[in-house]
Write an enzyme that holds these catalytic residues in place. Structure first.
Site, PDB file in Angstrom:
ATOM      1  N   ASN A 204       1.097  19.112 -21.806  1.00  0.00           N
ATOM      2  CA  ASN A 204       0.725  18.248 -22.937  1.00  0.00           C
ATOM      3  C   ASN A 204       0.876  18.972 -24.274  1.00  0.00           C
ATOM      4  O   ASN A 204       0.434  18.447 -25.301  1.00  0.00           O
ATOM      5  CB  ASN A 204      -0.725  17.758 -22.779  1.00  0.00           C
ATOM      6  CG  ASN A 204      -0.872  16.836 -21.588  1.00  0.00           C
ATOM      7  OD1 ASN A 204       0.082  16.150 -21.214  1.00  0.00           O
ATOM      8  ND2 ASN A 204      -2.039  16.824 -20.969  1.00  0.00           N
TER       9      ASN A 204
ATOM     10  N   LYS B 119       3.819  11.404 -11.812  1.00  0.00           N
ATOM     11  CA  LYS B 119       2.963  10.526 -12.621  1.00  0.00           C
ATOM     12  C   LYS B 119       3.628   9.160 -12.717  1.00  0.00           C
ATOM     13  O   LYS B 119       4.818   9.069 -13.037  1.00  0.00           O
ATOM     14  CB  LYS B 119       2.776  11.095 -14.031  1.00  0.00           C
ATOM     15  CG  LYS B 119       1.663  12.122 -14.129  1.00  0.00           C
ATOM     16  CD  LYS B 119       1.368  12.444 -15.587  1.00  0.00           C
ATOM     17  CE  LYS B 119       0.314  13.518 -15.710  1.00  0.00           C
ATOM     18  NZ  LYS B 119       0.102  13.916 -17.107  1.00  0.00           N
TER      19      LYS B 119
ATOM     20  N   HIS C 222       1.540  17.082 -27.402  1.00  0.00           N
ATOM     21  CA  HIS C 222       1.243  15.673 -27.119  1.00  0.00           C
ATOM     22  C   HIS C 222      -0.114  15.227 -27.656  1.00  0.00           C
ATOM     23  O   HIS C 222      -0.358  14.032 -27.767  1.00  0.00           O
ATOM     24  CB  HIS C 222       1.310  15.392 -25.613  1.00  0.00           C
ATOM     25  CG  HIS C 222       2.703  15.393 -25.059  1.00  0.00           C
ATOM     26  ND1 HIS C 222       3.501  16.518 -25.067  1.00  0.00           N
ATOM     27  CD2 HIS C 222       3.455  14.405 -24.504  1.00  0.00           C
ATOM     28  CE1 HIS C 222       4.667  16.232 -24.515  1.00  0.00           C
ATOM     29  NE2 HIS C 222       4.670  14.954 -24.166  1.00  0.00           N
TER      30      HIS C 222
ATOM     31  N   HIS D 251       0.722  12.282 -29.683  1.00  0.00           N
ATOM     32  CA  HIS D 251       0.378  10.917 -29.244  1.00  0.00           C
ATOM     33  C   HIS D 251      -0.362  10.165 -30.334  1.00  0.00           C
ATOM     34  O   HIS D 251      -0.140   8.961 -30.536  1.00  0.00           O
ATOM     35  CB  HIS D 251      -0.493  10.952 -27.990  1.00  0.00           C
ATOM     36  CG  HIS D 251       0.299  10.908 -26.721  1.00  0.00           C
ATOM     37  ND1 HIS D 251      -0.223  11.282 -25.507  1.00  0.00           N
ATOM     38  CD2 HIS D 251       1.582  10.526 -26.473  1.00  0.00           C
ATOM     39  CE1 HIS D 251       0.693  11.146 -24.569  1.00  0.00           C
ATOM     40  NE2 HIS D 251       1.803  10.695 -25.125  1.00  0.00           N
TER      41      HIS D 251
ATOM     42  N   GLU E 184      11.096  17.668 -25.619  1.00  0.00           N
ATOM     43  CA  GLU E 184      10.400  18.072 -24.381  1.00  0.00           C
ATOM     44  C   GLU E 184      11.018  19.362 -23.825  1.00  0.00           C
ATOM     45  O   GLU E 184      10.321  20.184 -23.227  1.00  0.00           O
ATOM     46  CB  GLU E 184      10.467  16.956 -23.325  1.00  0.00           C
ATOM     47  CG  GLU E 184       9.823  15.639 -23.731  1.00  0.00           C
ATOM     48  CD  GLU E 184       8.282  15.618 -23.605  1.00  0.00           C
ATOM     49  OE1 GLU E 184       7.691  16.628 -23.167  1.00  0.00           O
ATOM     50  OE2 GLU E 184       7.691  14.582 -23.965  1.00  0.00           O
TER      51      GLU E 184
ATOM     52  N   HIS F  36       9.030   8.715 -28.986  1.00  0.00           N
ATOM     53  CA  HIS F  36       8.060   9.631 -28.353  1.00  0.00           C
ATOM     54  C   HIS F  36       8.415  11.108 -28.604  1.00  0.00           C
ATOM     55  O   HIS F  36       7.561  11.893 -29.025  1.00  0.00           O
ATOM     56  CB  HIS F  36       7.991   9.337 -26.852  1.00  0.00           C
ATOM     57  CG  HIS F  36       7.141  10.313 -26.103  1.00  0.00           C
ATOM     58  ND1 HIS F  36       5.770  10.314 -26.177  1.00  0.00           N
ATOM     59  CD2 HIS F  36       7.476  11.367 -25.272  1.00  0.00           C
ATOM     60  CE1 HIS F  36       5.284  11.300 -25.422  1.00  0.00           C
ATOM     61  NE2 HIS F  36       6.299  11.944 -24.866  1.00  0.00           N
TER      62      HIS F  36
ATOM     63  N   ARG G 238      -1.821  21.820 -15.326  1.00  0.00           N
ATOM     64  CA  ARG G 238      -0.826  20.799 -15.691  1.00  0.00           C
ATOM     65  C   ARG G 238      -0.987  20.348 -17.142  1.00  0.00           C
ATOM     66  O   ARG G 238      -0.047  19.835 -17.744  1.00  0.00           O
ATOM     67  CB  ARG G 238      -0.920  19.602 -14.719  1.00  0.00           C
ATOM     68  CG  ARG G 238       0.216  18.609 -14.933  1.00  0.00           C
ATOM     69  CD  ARG G 238       0.407  17.661 -13.778  1.00  0.00           C
ATOM     70  NE  ARG G 238       1.478  16.720 -14.077  1.00  0.00           N
ATOM     71  CZ  ARG G 238       2.082  15.969 -13.177  1.00  0.00           C
ATOM     72  NH1 ARG G 238       1.743  16.038 -11.907  1.00  0.00           N
ATOM     73  NH2 ARG G 238       3.042  15.141 -13.542  1.00  0.00           N
TER      74      ARG G 238
ATOM     75  N   LYS H 157       8.620  22.649 -14.561  1.00  0.00           N
ATOM     76  CA  LYS H 157       7.745  21.521 -14.223  1.00  0.00           C
ATOM     77  C   LYS H 157       7.308  21.616 -12.765  1.00  0.00           C
ATOM     78  O   LYS H 157       6.131  21.389 -12.442  1.00  0.00           O
ATOM     79  CB  LYS H 157       8.443  20.195 -14.511  1.00  0.00           C
ATOM     80  CG  LYS H 157       7.573  19.008 -14.169  1.00  0.00           C
ATOM     81  CD  LYS H 157       7.404  18.024 -15.264  1.00  0.00           C
ATOM     82  CE  LYS H 157       6.286  17.042 -14.955  1.00  0.00           C
ATOM     83  NZ  LYS H 157       6.349  15.828 -15.719  1.00  0.00           N
TER      84      LYS H 157
ATOM     85  N   ARG I  91       0.818  -1.230   0.000  1.00  0.00           N
ATOM     86  CA  ARG I  91       0.000   0.000   0.000  1.00  0.00           C
ATOM     87  C   ARG I  91       0.850   1.278   0.000  1.00  0.00           C
ATOM     88  O   ARG I  91       0.396   2.345   0.422  1.00  0.00           O
ATOM     89  CB  ARG I  91      -0.983   0.017   1.174  1.00  0.00           C
ATOM     90  CG  ARG I  91      -1.972  -1.116   1.099  1.00  0.00           C
ATOM     91  CD  ARG I  91      -3.192  -0.908   1.951  1.00  0.00           C
ATOM     92  NE  ARG I  91      -4.157  -1.949   1.641  1.00  0.00           N
ATOM     93  CZ  ARG I  91      -4.141  -3.154   2.184  1.00  0.00           C
ATOM     94  NH1 ARG I  91      -3.227  -3.464   3.067  1.00  0.00           N
ATOM     95  NH2 ARG I  91      -5.045  -4.044   1.833  1.00  0.00           N
TER      96      ARG I  91
ATOM     97  N   GLU J 253      -3.451  17.280 -12.385  1.00  0.00           N
ATOM     98  CA  GLU J 253      -3.878  17.643 -13.742  1.00  0.00           C
ATOM     99  C   GLU J 253      -5.359  17.998 -13.829  1.00  0.00           C
ATOM    100  O   GLU J 253      -6.099  17.473 -14.669  1.00  0.00           O
ATOM    101  CB  GLU J 253      -3.521  16.520 -14.732  1.00  0.00           C
ATOM    102  CG  GLU J 253      -3.440  17.044 -16.172  1.00  0.00           C
ATOM    103  CD  GLU J 253      -2.796  16.061 -17.125  1.00  0.00           C
ATOM    104  OE1 GLU J 253      -1.594  15.813 -16.992  1.00  0.00           O
ATOM    105  OE2 GLU J 253      -3.513  15.559 -18.017  1.00  0.00           O
TER     106      GLU J 253
HETATM  107  N1  GLY Z   1       4.593  14.565 -18.734  1.00  0.00           N
HETATM  108  C1  GLY Z   1       3.481  15.410 -18.428  1.00  0.00           C
HETATM  109  C2  GLY Z   1       3.182  15.503 -16.969  1.00  0.00           C
HETATM  110  O1  GLY Z   1       3.974  15.067 -16.147  1.00  0.00           O
HETATM  111  O2  GLY Z   1       2.162  16.027 -16.614  1.00  0.00           O
END
Ligand code: GLY
Length: 374
Positions: A256, A154, A259, A263, A196, A275, A252, A238, A132, A248
């Site tokens: 993207n 993430k 992306h 994507h 990026e 990517h 946030r 970031k 957990r 997000e």
């Molecule tokens: N790679 C995008 C984020 O971490 O929100």
């Protein structure tokens, strides 16, 4: 007793992700791999550490890293899995969980992700669910994971229905970025990471964008001073975003940029396209979309595409990709909410807006490679 040496303190750059009691440092310097043990010893994050790495990174850095941990008095065991995105699935997490259980890892122990984005995402996810939740730290070894995926919490894995569809938000206790590991990074992957990096300039920092225009040669020569500045600035941006919108809900989403279409292009290529290359194409497409929808001046879009091209990245969708497939993936992307596709569009270099008010004709025109370099 281990003390951090003066030299270590003087030569490193630290960026903090400020999330209250879950705040953590991002330490950036060369030669850091050898010094992480000292820091872990001082911070006492775990009684014992499971170092999770893929077999490629383990072959390059595993024994050196384990030796340095042991020399600092850290108990650690290396656990590897096969390298590549194909490993980023639930079965790998299940196998690693069993491995940890069989080796007696308990709630006082912690994990270390030593590797690129796949390793960081798998290890973070594993740390968030094993018993957990146990602590973990990130030691990213690709530029892309150093400037993006290792920061912000993430975690996740792919399922047959899509990439990153199963995961958690779970922050690391620290991120250690050693510049030296970039020496062994294939140039394609370096370029992918730089896509990026360009993203951060477009979404938030015009001065940083100009820095990237001016320092291309030094960056590809892996000049240490330039790299520290570059990585630290990306991490600062970031951190600034994540501090305001960890899960997000809104802001946030600016991360993207490039992306949404990126994507879809990546998926339509059957993930053959790296990517970062797909993101590069997506950024140029978004810039063109912004021009079409009247929110960005054509010269600014051209400046974005020029920088992308200058870094050896693609600016247009490969001709052999199926337009219909790209359109289908756009609608099924996990960033789509209630059937609405959200786009991050630049308003100028250094500022973007998030919108679902983009008409299909404009998207279709962009997908048909209507964008170009003058
Ligand atoms: N790679 C995008 C984020 O971490 O929100």
């Amino acid at each position: 007793m281990c003390n951090i040496s003066e030299e270590y303190k003087m030569t490193e750059t630290v960026v903090t992700v400020g999330l209250g009691e879950r705040s953590y440092p991002i330490r950036i310097s060369s030669g850091l791999l050898e010094k992480i043990g000292i820091d872990l010893h001082e911070r006492n994050i775990g009684a014992k550490y499971g170092v999770i790495s893929d077999d490629r990174v383990a072959a390059l850095y595993g024994s050196r890293f384990m030796q340095s941990l042991n020399a600092a008095g850290i108990r650690a065991e290396l656990i590897t899995f096969p390298s590549g995105e194909a490993s980023k699935h639930l079965q790998t997490v299940a196998a690693l969980s069993s491995e940890l259980a069989q080796r007696g890892f308990d709630r006082k122990d912690a994990l270390i992700a030593l590797g690129g984005g796949v390793t960081g995402d798998i290890t973070g996810f594993l740390a968030s669910i094993y018993l957990r939740g146990i602590p973990f730290v990130q030691v990213p070894t690709t530029l892309l994971s150093q400037v993006d995926s290792s920061v912000g919490g993430k975690t996740g894995v792919d399922i047959p229905e899509g990439k990153n569809l199963v995961g958690t938000f779970y922050q690391p206790k620290a991120v250690y970025i050693d510049l030296d590991v970039l020496q062994t990074l294939p140039v394609d992957e370096l370029r992918g990471g730089l896509a990026e990096v360009i993203k951060y300039g477009v979404i938030h920092d015009a001065e940083f964008f100009a820095f990237l225009e001016q320092n291309r040669e030094a960056i590809f020569a892996l000049n240490q001073d330039v790299l520290v500045r570059l990585i630290a600035r990306c991490c600062e941006i970031k951190a600034w975003v994540v501090e305001q919108d960890e899960r997000e809900g809104g802001l946030r989403r600016i991360l993207n940029f490039g992306h949404t279409i990126g994507h879809a292009v990546e998926a339509a290529s059957g993930f053959r396209l790296i990517h970062g290359y797909a993101v590069a194409i997506g950024m140029c497409a978004a810039a063109e979309l912004a021009v079409r929808t009247g929110c960005l001046a054509a010269e600014e879009a051209e400046r974005i595409c020029r920088l992308v091209a200058a870094y050896g990245l693609p600016t247009t969708i490969p001709a052999d990709l199926d337009q219909e497939a790209i359109r289908k993936y756009l609608l099924t992307d996990k960033k789509t909410v209630g059937g609405r596709v959200f786009y991050v569009l630049p308003e100028r270099i250094g500022a973007v807006k998030i919108t679902d008010q983009v008409c299909e004709e404009d998207v279709n025109a962009v997908l048909l490679n209507a964008y170009h370099l003058a």
